[in-house]
Write a protein that holds these residues in place. Structure first.
Motif, PDB file in Angstrom:
ATOM      1  N   GLU A 117       0.829  -1.206   0.000  1.00  0.00           N
ATOM      2  CA  GLU A 117       0.000   0.000   0.000  1.00  0.00           C
ATOM      3  C   GLU A 117       0.865   1.259   0.000  1.00  0.00           C
ATOM      4  O   GLU A 117       0.552   2.240  -0.662  1.00  0.00           O
ATOM      5  N   TRP A 118       1.974   1.227   0.740  1.00  0.00           N
ATOM      6  CA  TRP A 118       2.891   2.364   0.776  1.00  0.00           C
ATOM      7  C   TRP A 118       3.500   2.610  -0.606  1.00  0.00           C
ATOM      8  O   TRP A 118       3.539   3.748  -1.086  1.00  0.00           O
ATOM      9  N   GLU A 121       0.899   4.035  -2.956  1.00  0.00           N
ATOM     10  CA  GLU A 121       0.658   5.441  -2.648  1.00  0.00           C
ATOM     11  C   GLU A 121       1.804   6.315  -3.158  1.00  0.00           C
ATOM     12  O   GLU A 121       1.573   7.410  -3.678  1.00  0.00           O
ATOM     13  N   LYS A 125       0.446   8.981  -5.834  1.00  0.00           N
ATOM     14  CA  LYS A 125       0.340  10.348  -5.321  1.00  0.00           C
ATOM     15  C   LYS A 125       1.611  11.174  -5.505  1.00  0.00           C
ATOM     16  O   LYS A 125       1.551  12.380  -5.648  1.00  0.00           O
TER      17      LYS A 125
END
Length: 156
Positions: A117-118, A121, A125
């Motif tokens: 997930e990191w 992201e 982003k």
């Protein structure tokens, strides 16, 4: 050739003409099936190349979008990575810059889902992607306790 054909009986002439016609039909059939196979392969190759082209266009548009929206500068790449890691409760053990303007990140103890997930992201982003990765399962006396990762990150 015409003299030989004229010396044959009517029945033999008909058989020769029929044989030549059948041989021509078989030859045309095999040529047609070979061309159809090549056509199918070409069509598949065209579709694959078209998909690759669309993927490259999408990547280029994402890259330009990242560059215009989220100007992550290479000078603050380390701080961006570490601050986002803290928001995902990841503990980075070591961040080391490389000669190519990338950074090498070492994480010794984390859950794979959190790591994934990191990284997702970071890419979506911040425009930071993984150029090299080594992810291994931590094991101690038969029990699995998360993963450790060595990653090389770069700005798109």
């Amino acid at each position: 050739m015409k003299k030989i054909f004229n010396t044959l009986t009517r029945r033999e002439q008909q058989l020769v003409v029929l044989g030549v016609a059948l041989a021509s039909m078989f030859l045309l059939f095999f040529i047609n099936s070979s061309l159809q196979d090549k056509k199918e392969k070409s069509f598949l190759s065209y579709n694959q190349n078209q998909k690759l082209f669309l993927d490259v266009q999408k990547s280029l548009s994402l890259k330009s979008q990242y560059q215009s929206e989220n100007k992550t500068d290479s000078s603050n790449l380390s701080s961006t990575v570490s601050s986002l890691a803290r928001s995902f409760n990841l503990t980075i053990d070591k961040i080391q810059p490389t000669e190519e303007g990338e950074i090498m990140v070492s994480i010794n103890q984390t859950e794979f889902v959190g790591l994934y997930e990191w990284l997702r992201e970071l890419e979506l982003k911040k425009g930071i992607v993984v150029s090299k990765a080594s992810v291994r399962i931590n094991t101690s006396r038969g029990s699995v306790s998360g993963v450790r990762a060595q990653l090389v990150l770069k700005i798109l």
